[in-house]
Design a protein around this motif. Structure first.
Motif: not given
Length: 78
Positions: A2-8, A53-58, A67-76
């Motif tokens: 599968p191909r995954y796309f990482f939208h920031v 606050c940032w997020r990467i939607e995969v 639709l995202p498969i999962f979302v990674l949230h991160f912040s500073v």
């Protein structure tokens, strides 16, 4: 594979139109964490006070509207 796309998303959106062919969702999670590390180390993203606050939607789509498969949230915080 599968191909995954990482939208920031960091106050704006940076779509990933290439993606990565990875064996499974576990590998996609590892790639998302690695991308987070690269973003935090990069001087190209600008000062953190602009976007705390940032997020990467995969997703399985190069389109931001997919639709995202999962979302990674991160912040500073300072």
């Amino acid at each position: 594979m599968p191909r995954y796309f990482f939208h920031v998303h960091d106050g704006g959106s940076v779509p990933d139109d290439l993606g990565l062919a990875l064996p499974d969702i576990g590998a996609a999670r590892t790639a998302a964490i690695e991308l987070t590390r690269e973003i935090l180390r990069s001087e190209l993203v600008g000062p953190f006070h602009d976007y705390s606050c940032w997020r990467i939607e995969v997703s399985d789509s190069p389109e931001l509207t997919g639709l995202p498969i999962f979302v990674l949230h991160f912040s500073v915080s300072q």
